[in-house]
Design a protein around this motif. Structure first.
Motif, short mmCIF file in Angstrom:
data_model
loop_
_atom_site.label_atom_id
_atom_site.label_comp_id
_atom_site.label_asym_id
_atom_site.label_seq_id
_atom_site.Cartn_x
_atom_site.Cartn_y
_atom_site.Cartn_z
N ARG A 96 -77.82 -10.32 2.78
CA ARG A 96 -76.39 -9.98 2.72
C ARG A 96 -75.67 -10.83 1.68
N TYR A 97 -76.07 -12.08 1.59
CA TYR A 97 -75.45 -12.98 0.62
C TYR A 97 -75.55 -12.39 -0.79
N LEU A 98 -76.66 -11.70 -1.08
CA LEU A 98 -76.85 -11.11 -2.41
C LEU A 98 -76.41 -9.65 -2.47
N GLY A 99 -75.73 -9.20 -1.43
CA GLY A 99 -75.18 -7.86 -1.46
C GLY A 99 -76.16 -6.75 -1.14
N LEU A 100 -77.30 -7.08 -0.54
CA LEU A 100 -78.29 -6.08 -0.18
C LEU A 100 -78.12 -5.66 1.27
N ASP A 101 -78.63 -4.49 1.59
CA ASP A 101 -78.59 -3.97 2.94
C ASP A 101 -79.79 -4.48 3.72
N ALA A 147 -82.27 -7.83 -6.31
CA ALA A 147 -80.87 -7.61 -6.68
C ALA A 147 -80.59 -7.83 -8.16
N ARG A 148 -81.33 -8.74 -8.79
CA ARG A 148 -80.96 -9.16 -10.15
C ARG A 148 -82.08 -9.09 -11.18
N HIS A 178 -74.39 -21.96 2.95
CA HIS A 178 -74.66 -20.60 3.42
C HIS A 178 -75.96 -20.50 4.20
N ARG A 203 -72.09 -17.92 -10.06
CA ARG A 203 -71.27 -16.98 -9.28
C ARG A 203 -70.44 -17.70 -8.22
N TRP A 253 -83.33 -12.06 -4.54
CA TRP A 253 -82.76 -12.12 -5.90
C TRP A 253 -83.57 -11.27 -6.86
N ARG A 263 -79.11 -12.78 6.88
CA ARG A 263 -78.06 -13.60 6.29
C ARG A 263 -78.27 -13.75 4.77
#
Length: 338
Positions: free
Chosen positions: A154-159, A217-218, A203, A191, A214, A151
């Motif tokens: 996915r929130y951060l757009g990762l697989d 992703a960032r 969330h 965001r 994070w 969960r």
């Protein structure tokens, strides 16, 4: 010895609520016993009890820190911007991140009240020579926290499939880079277009999963900031508070040189007599109590306090727990939290 050499961070952050106040006292005593003076710049205790620690309780806690008492600051959730209504575990996770603006050092070590030091830590436990902090990692394919990890990433757009085999452990002690936590909190809030705490709660995010994801992703990936390979510290969990589990924790302490032993509050309540005796002997052997009788009285007092307070807290948190269960069902049915 410079600040942070021993614990990997200049600041220590602990969140406490009613059921764990006695365990925090034990943690404070362990600091007085095992952390060298000057090794910590500040200790931030986030008091998440309903009414705040009474003056007498706060004074007792400060005294337990011994030579570190003048570096301890007690904070309330409102000092950090507050957290919306949520189950206690979720509030406490958010508070470990919301505290970052109050931290004055480059790193901070997040602890739970169940953690207590059993020896002066080897600096190599928390960091590597190139200056990066150390993390424990493991697989989550069959782990009970797999849904929370999936969960959160996915929130951060990762697989999720790309991280299930090797991802940071989500247990304390955990070293956080202060500037990165601040940046993450700001990024998530910006965001979402609303306060970070509300987004975190709605969330059902998890603090260390969110932070690690994070970084990927960032922030250029966690390898830039952390080295994998920390073996982790033993924990006695509620699912197995047995004599075998306590003995295994003691053997792990001796075998790995782990600086921290963790005993979950519910494990301490459920623990049978033989396991309790083994645990109190372990505490005595590591200088947390002078004798088994002292440790046994601590356990007895903790159990009395726990049984009285747990009912009150469950009643207070019932609405939040119902909402969390409904959110879990909605996610399982394919809905996305608002």
């Amino acid at each position: 010895m410079s600040t942070g050499d021993v614990l990997g961070a200049g600041t220590v952050v602990t969140v406490v609520f009613e059921l764990e106040v006695p365990l925090l006292l034990l943690q404070a005593r362990s600091f007085a016993r095992h952390v060298p003076v000057g090794a910590v710049a500040e200790v931030l205790v986030i008091d998440d009890t309903a009414r705040g620690l009474p003056a007498r309780g706060a004074a007792e806690l400060l005294a337990a820190y011994g030579p570190h008492a003048d570096r301890v600051t007690l904070l309330r959730p409102d000092d950090l911007g507050g957290v919306p209504a949520a189950p206690g575990w979720q509030r406490q996770q958010a508070l470990k991140l919301l505290v970052a603006p109050r931290v004055t050092t480059g790193r901070y070590l997040a602890l739970d009240a169940k953690n207590h030091l059993v020896r002066a830590p080897d600096p190599a436990w928390f960091g590597v020579p190139d200056g990066r902090a150390r993390l424990g990692v493991h697989g989550y394919a069959g782990h009970p926290l797999r849904p929370a990890l999936e969960r959160t990433v996915r929130y951060l757009g990762l697989d999720p499939g790309a991280v299930l085999d090797r991802f940071p452990a989500t247990v304390t002690p955990f070293v956080l880079v202060t500037s990165l936590v601040r940046a993450m909190v700001e990024d998530v809030g910006d965001r979402a277009g609303r306060p970070f705490a509300q987004e975190f709660v709605d969330h059902r995010l998890t603090e260390f999963f969110l932070y690690a994801a994070w970084l990927e992703a960032r922030a250029g990936g966690r390898d830039r900031w952390y080295a994998d390979g920390q073996p982790g510290c033993p924990v006695v969990w509620p699912g197995d508070p047995s004599l075998r589990a306590v003995r295994a924790a003691g053997e792990e302490l001796d075998g790995t040189g782990a600086p921290v032993l963790s005993v979950h509050r519910t494990a301490l309540v459920r623990m049978p007599a033989d396991a309790t005796d083994a645990l109190t002997d372990l505490w005595v052997a590591h200088g947390l109590f002078a004798a088994r009788g002292d440790a046994a009285r601590f356990v007895a007092g903790f159990r009395r306090t726990y049984r009285r307070r747990v009912w009150v807290r469950r009643c207070r948190e019932a609405p939040q727990r119902v909402r969390a269960r409904l959110a879990d069902r909605a996610t399982a049915a394919g809905a996305v939290p608002a």
